[in-house]
Design an enzyme around this catalytic site. Structure first.
Site, PDB file in Angstrom:
ATOM      1  N   TYR A  99       0.871  -1.178   0.000  1.00 23.02           N
ATOM      2  CA  TYR A  99       0.000   0.000   0.000  1.00 23.02           C
ATOM      3  C   TYR A  99       0.902   1.220   0.000  1.00 23.02           C
ATOM      4  O   TYR A  99       1.845   1.309   0.786  1.00 23.02           O
ATOM      5  CB  TYR A  99      -0.874  -0.016   1.259  1.00 23.02           C
ATOM      6  CG  TYR A  99      -1.725   1.218   1.456  1.00 23.02           C
ATOM      7  CD1 TYR A  99      -2.861   1.434   0.681  1.00 23.02           C
ATOM      8  CD2 TYR A  99      -1.398   2.155   2.429  1.00 23.02           C
ATOM      9  CE1 TYR A  99      -3.658   2.571   0.879  1.00 23.02           C
ATOM     10  CE2 TYR A  99      -2.189   3.283   2.638  1.00 23.02           C
ATOM     11  CZ  TYR A  99      -3.314   3.485   1.851  1.00 23.02           C
ATOM     12  OH  TYR A  99      -4.094   4.588   2.044  1.00 23.02           O
TER      13      TYR A  99
ATOM     14  N   ASP B 165       9.439   3.012  -0.897  1.00 18.53           N
ATOM     15  CA  ASP B 165       8.433   3.678  -0.071  1.00 18.53           C
ATOM     16  C   ASP B 165       8.770   3.373   1.384  1.00 18.53           C
ATOM     17  O   ASP B 165       8.454   2.302   1.909  1.00 18.53           O
ATOM     18  CB  ASP B 165       7.039   3.166  -0.444  1.00 18.53           C
ATOM     19  CG  ASP B 165       5.960   3.769   0.453  1.00 18.53           C
ATOM     20  OD1 ASP B 165       6.307   4.481   1.422  1.00 18.53           O
ATOM     21  OD2 ASP B 165       4.772   3.514   0.190  1.00 18.53           O
TER      22      ASP B 165
ATOM     23  N   LYS C 296       5.280   9.462   8.582  1.00 24.29           N
ATOM     24  CA  LYS C 296       5.176   8.904   9.936  1.00 24.29           C
ATOM     25  C   LYS C 296       6.269   9.422  10.878  1.00 24.29           C
ATOM     26  O   LYS C 296       6.147  10.514  11.419  1.00 24.29           O
ATOM     27  CB  LYS C 296       5.137   7.374   9.865  1.00 24.29           C
ATOM     28  CG  LYS C 296       3.905   6.882   9.056  1.00 24.29           C
ATOM     29  CD  LYS C 296       3.665   5.412   9.173  1.00 24.29           C
ATOM     30  CE  LYS C 296       2.606   4.888   8.231  1.00 24.29           C
ATOM     31  NZ  LYS C 296       1.224   5.066   8.657  1.00 24.29           N
TER      32      LYS C 296
END
Ligand code: HOZ
Length: 435
Positions: free
Chosen positions: A142, A245, A273
């Protein structure tokens, strides 16, 4: 009715599904989500006053735990000087310099506000740089919710996505035109042979590979080193861009992120994050010759009113300063390892088919005999057993991600005794339900 339940009922009247991000809705485990009111260190308290040990950490950012005093002080000081300027500030230079120093593959970085923006922009940049359209992603990975990435995607799409679409490899979400999805080629994770074959067939059309170097949105899948090496070699050979990613793995699995851990140098990387320390902040960066294609230097457009926001940058800088302390990652990794080993031993003692593994400060829990290595294996795991485990632990005051398809996180605030208490609660559950 508990206060959590009544807040959930109220939320559903004016917020779709009662949540602002689907995985939070508890749909895959059942029940009403907890509404939180306060967090400190490894613990947080819900609207009914119940305290939990937190193994979600806001889905990764809270590597220092909740409300670390130095991060809070940095945020307060920055906020007092102005919430947003929509113009350059010195602190964003410091953050870009720090990112480039800690992650040697970055010559330059651009700050944005979310992981989705970072990955979407990195892909646009890779396409602009190569002049090609085709993108390779991997099943169950994702990379945020931009259109071309919602194809066989992980995270909430594994609970809420279009399962028929999943089977056919078409978009996992409504509203994504097939004409866009057709530019995304989806391959199995950890399958170097499939990747080699795809490049042999279409190498000249492939703009980029985007990969989670440790997959954390289909539970946790560790990469086989040969797979990451193949991705690096094939992209270099065919003039495509390798995008790591690292929104989840960045500064989570080690100070130099997953690329440092596995010794691979990608062309572009995305972060989020941890680099925002709990505030909305993300970044993408990489090779200078590629990054110089971004506006205002080049023709690939990307922008954001709140990009480089002073309050978010202050939280990020304070967090990145603290994680450089000596022994920080050794301690974080030891806590995650203690959790995984303890849970696995407790399950084995009671004959429960369960195992767990960690990479740095992130971990996966699996109701299987051995850790899965790809999407097909992870989706074959016993999600009902996970749901029972989740609720038993939640009841006992231990908060895990409300889905069998998300990685978990420990923070530097978790102590050995905290982890031992979670293992004891899990053992009580395994003893009651095992064999
Ligand atoms: N991106 C997160 C799951 N991998 C979910 C974020 C949220 O629901 O807050």
């Amino acid at each position: 009715m508990t206060r959590n339940q009544s807040l959930f009922e109220r939320a559903q009247r004016h917020i779709p599904g009662g949540v602002n991000s689907p995985v939070r809705a508890f749909r895959s485990v059942g029940g009403a989500p907890c509404f939180f009111v306060k967090g400190q260190g490894a613990r947080f308290i819900d609207a009914d006053g119940k305290e939990y040990l937190d193994y979600v950490g806001s889905w990764g950012p809270l590597i220092l735990g909740h409300a670390h005093p130095e991060v809070v002080a940095a945020v307060q000081a920055a906020a007092a000087d102005g919430l947003s300027f929509g113009a350059p500030i010195e602190a964003e230079i410091e953050l870009a310099e720090l990112l480039c120093r800690l992650v040697p593959s970055l010559d330059m970085a651009r700050l944005v506000s979310s992981g989705t923006e970072a990955t979407m922009s990195a892909i646009r940049l890779a396409r602009g740089y190569t002049g090609r359209d085709l993108l390779i992603k991997f099943e169950g990975c994702y990379h945020g919710h931009s259109d071309s990435l919602l194809v066989k995607a992980g995270s909430g799409l594994l609970t809420f996505g279009d399962r028929a679409g999943l089977a056919q490899g078409s978009p996992s979400s409504g509203g994504v035109p097939a004409d866009i999805a057709k530019h995304t080629l989806v391959l199995p994770y950890n399958d170097a042979a499939a990747l080699t074959e795809a490049f042999a067939r279409q190498g000249g059309q492939i703009a980029a590979i985007i990969i989670e170097p440790v997959a954390g949105n289909m539970n946790l899948i560790a990469p086989e080193p040969a797979f990451l090496a193949a991705a690096r070699a094939l992209t270099a050979q065919h003039g495509a861009v390798l995008i790591f990613d690292e929104v989840m793995t960045g500064f989570r699995v080690g100070l130099h992120s997953a690329q440092g851990l596995y010794g691979i140098t990608p062309d572009l990387s995305t972060f989020g994050k941890v680099i925002g320390g709990g505030m909305p902040l993300a970044a993408f960066g990489g090779r200078r010759d590629i990054m110089e294609k971004i506006a205002p230097l080049g023709s690939v457009y990307q922008a954001g009113t709140l990009s480089g926001n002073p309050v978010a940058v202050a939280a990020g800088l304070a967090t990145l300063k603290l994680i450089q302390a000596k022994g920080f990652y050794e301690n974080l990794t030891a806590r995650a390892r203690q959790l995984c080993a303890g849970l696995t031993a407790a399950a084995q003692k009671h004959g429960v088919a369960f195992c767990a593994q960690n990479v740095g400060g992130m971990f996966g829990l699996y109701f299987t005999q051995t850790p899965p290595t790809n999407f097909a294996e992870v989706t074959a795991a016993d999600t009902e057993a996970f749901g029972r485990f989740f609720h038993a632990l939640l009841n006992a005051g231990h908060y895990f991600a409300p889905s069998a398809f998300e990685a978990g996180f420990v923070s530097a605030a978790h102590t050995e005794a905290d982890i031992a208490s979670t293992i004891a609660a899990a053992e009580a559950h395994f003893a009651a339900t095992g064999r």
